[in-house]
Write a protein that holds these residues in place. Structure first.
Motif, mmCIF file in Angstrom:
data_model
loop_
_atom_site.group_PDB
_atom_site.id
_atom_site.type_symbol
_atom_site.label_atom_id
_atom_site.label_comp_id
_atom_site.label_asym_id
_atom_site.label_seq_id
_atom_site.Cartn_x
_atom_site.Cartn_y
_atom_site.Cartn_z
ATOM 1 N N ASN A 56 0.830 -1.194 0.000
ATOM 2 C CA ASN A 56 0.000 0.000 0.000
ATOM 3 C C ASN A 56 0.869 1.250 0.000
ATOM 4 O OD1 ASN A 56 -2.522 1.434 0.240
ATOM 5 N ND2 ASN A 56 -1.947 1.859 2.360
ATOM 6 N N SER A 57 0.450 2.235 -0.729
ATOM 7 C CA SER A 57 1.172 3.497 -0.789
ATOM 8 C C SER A 57 0.637 4.428 0.286
ATOM 9 C CB SER A 57 0.991 4.143 -2.172
ATOM 10 O OG SER A 57 1.527 5.450 -2.167
ATOM 11 N N ARG A 88 -5.268 -1.058 7.582
ATOM 12 C CA ARG A 88 -4.529 -0.237 6.612
ATOM 13 C C ARG A 88 -3.370 0.469 7.320
ATOM 14 N NH1 ARG A 88 -6.531 2.509 1.961
ATOM 15 N NH2 ARG A 88 -8.663 2.095 2.702
ATOM 16 N N THR A 89 -2.183 0.311 6.758
ATOM 17 C CA THR A 89 -1.007 1.038 7.239
ATOM 18 C C THR A 89 -0.398 1.795 6.067
ATOM 19 O OG1 THR A 89 0.561 -0.763 6.794
ATOM 20 C CG2 THR A 89 -0.600 -0.808 8.917
ATOM 21 N N ASP A 90 0.737 2.450 6.314
ATOM 22 C CA ASP A 90 1.396 3.187 5.230
ATOM 23 C C ASP A 90 1.990 2.260 4.182
ATOM 24 O OD1 ASP A 90 0.735 5.564 6.373
ATOM 25 O OD2 ASP A 90 2.680 5.852 7.388
ATOM 26 N N THR A 91 2.197 0.990 4.525
ATOM 27 C CA THR A 91 2.839 0.065 3.582
ATOM 28 C C THR A 91 1.974 -1.144 3.217
ATOM 29 O OG1 THR A 91 3.911 -1.067 5.447
ATOM 30 C CG2 THR A 91 5.152 0.711 4.368
ATOM 31 N N ASN A 92 0.959 -1.425 4.019
ATOM 32 C CA ASN A 92 0.158 -2.624 3.788
ATOM 33 C C ASN A 92 -1.339 -2.324 3.883
ATOM 34 O OD1 ASN A 92 2.832 -3.652 4.417
ATOM 35 N ND2 ASN A 92 1.883 -5.655 4.515
#
Length: 357
Positions: A299-300, A335-339
Motif C-alpha cells: 500500500n502506498s 490499513r497502514t502506510d505500507t500494507n
C-alpha cells in the motif's frame, strides 16, 4: 399438501385474552361464588378487546406511519378512561342489578360498590395493564415490520448492484486483458492462449453460472483462481503474487462473488515502488465449517482519491455481509502506510440469510 404455519401473533393475543377472561372470572367468582359469572367476565373481555384493539390496531399504525405520536398519547388517555369506565360499569352494574338486596349481599359488598367513582379508580390499573399490553405487542409488531422492510430494501439495493457486477464485466479488466492479449499474440502465442482461456472462464462464470442464491465453494474458488491467474499474467514480473488455497469441502455453499471485490481491490490499489516490487498475498483456508479469507497488498502512503472504487466497494461488501451472514462472519480491515490487509471469517454451517432478486 399445504404446510401448516402457526400464526404466532394470533396465538399470543388469543392467549392474552383467554388469560384475562379467566382472571376476571376468578375475581367475580371469588366475590359472588353462588352466581354464574361467565357472561359478566365475557362482557368485560369483549369491551376490553374492542377498545384496546381499536387503539392498537387502528390508531397506533396510523400514528407510527404519519409520525403523530402526540395525538396517539391523547387517544391512549381517552381509550384508557373509556375502558376503565366500561369495566367499572360492568362491576358496578353486576352488583346493583344482581346482588344488591339478594341473599348474597353483605355489608362488605355494599361498601366496595356503593360509589361508582371508587370502583372507577380501583379499575384504572387493570385498564392500564390491558391497554399497555395490547399496544406494546402491536408496537413490537409494527417495529418488526418496518425493520424487516428496511432490511429487504437495503438488500434489494445491494443485490441489484451485484446483478450489475454479474451482467457488466469490469470494463477496466476487460480492456486491459484484451490489450494484453493483443501484445502477447505478437510475443508469446502460448501465453496469450492461456490468458484467453482463463478470461473466457471468468466471463462464463459471471454471466451464466452464478445467477443463483448460493453456489458451491469449489466453483467460487475456481473463479477466484482464474481471476488471480489473469492478473498475474497481466502484471508479469512487476508484481509478486503468492496464493494459498486450502479447501477441504468444496461442496459447501457460499454466496457468489462475495470475495471478488477484495481481490479486485488488492490488484487495483497495489503499490509498486521503483526500488521494490509490489505484492499481493492471498490465503483461503477452510477448517470444517469455518472459511478464512485473507488478502494483503502493498500500500502506498498517498491517500486514495475519493472517486476511486472497486467493484461493489468495500463498504457495500460489508453491508452485504451484515445482511447475508448476520452473526456468522467476522471482517477485519487493516490499513497502514505500507500494507492493506483484509481478513474475513465466515461460518458456513448456517445458510445465508438470502433474499433473491
Amino acid at each position: 399438501m399445504k404446510k401448516f404455519h402457526l400464526n404466532k401473533p394470533l396465538v399470543f393475543i388469543s392467549s392474552f385474552w383467554i388469560l384475562l377472561g379467566f382472571t376476571l372470572w376468578s375475581q367475580l367468582k371469588r366475590d359472588y361464588p353462588d352466581l354464574n359469572t361467565f357472561g359478566t367476565a365475557a362482557l368485560m373481555v369483549l369491551c376490553s378487546a374492542v377498545i384496546a384493539h381499536t387503539l392498537s390496531n387502528v390508531f397506533l399504525p396510523i400514528a407510527l406511519k404519519k409520525g403523530k405520536m402526540q395525538l396517539f398519547v391523547l387517544q391512549t388517555i381517552f381509550a384508557t378512561v373509556l375502558l376503565t369506565a366500561a369495566i367499572a360499569g360492568v362491576f358496578y352494574g353486576t352488583y346493583w342489578l344482581t346482588i344488591h338486596g339478594s341473599p348474597y349481599d353483605n355489608e362488605a359488598q355494599l361498601t366496595q360498590n356503593e360509589d361508582y367513582f371508587v370502583v372507577f379508580l380501583r379499575t384504572i390499573p387493570s385498564a392500564l395493564l390491558i391497554i399497555g399490553s395490547t399496544c406494546g405487542f402491536q408496537f413490537y409488531q409494527e417495529h418488526y415490520k418496518m425493520a424487516q422492510k428496511h432490511t429487504l430494501l437495503q438488500q434489494a439495493h445491494l443485490e441489484a448492484q451485484l446483478r450489475i457486477l454479474q451482467d457488466q464485466i469490469n470494463p477496466h479488466l476487460m480492456f486491459n486483458v484484451l490489450n494484453h492479449l493483443h501484445i502477447l499474440m505478437k510475443k508469446d502465442v502460448e501465453l496469450a492462449s492461456t490468458l484467453l482461456v482463463k478470461f473466457s472462464d471468468i466471463l462464463r462464470y459471471q454471466l451464466y453460472e452464478c445467477n443463483r442464491e448460493t453456489i458451491a465453494l469449489d466453483k467460487e474458488v475456481s473463479y477466484l483462481k482464474n481471476l488471480v491467474a489473469v492478473e498475474k499474467i497481466r502484471w508479469g514480473d512487476e508484481l509478486l503474487v503468492d496464493c494459498i488455497w486450502n479447501i477441504t469441502n468444496g461442496k459447501r455453499d457460499i454466496v457468489p462473488l462475495l470475495l471478488v471485490p477484495f481481490v479486485e481491490n488488492a490488484f487495483k490499489h497495489v503499490s509498486r515502488l521503483p526500488s521494490e516490487k509490489g505484492f499481493v498475498r492471498l490465503s483461503l483456508n477452510q477448517e470444517d465449517e469455518l472459511l478464512t479469507f485473507t488478502i494483503e497488498n502493498s500500500n502506498s502512503p498517498k491517500p486514495a482519491r475519493k472517486n476511486e472504487s472497486s467493484g461493489l466497494g468495500l463498504e457495500n461488501v460489508q453491508k452485504r455481509l451484515l445482511i447475508l451472514y448476520p452473526g456468522q462472519h467476522d471482517l477485519e480491515i487493516t490499513r497502514t502506510d505500507t500494507n492493506f490487509k483484509v481478513v474475513l471469517v465466515i461460518h458456513l454451517d448456517q445458510k445465508a440469510n438470502y433474499v433473491g432478486y
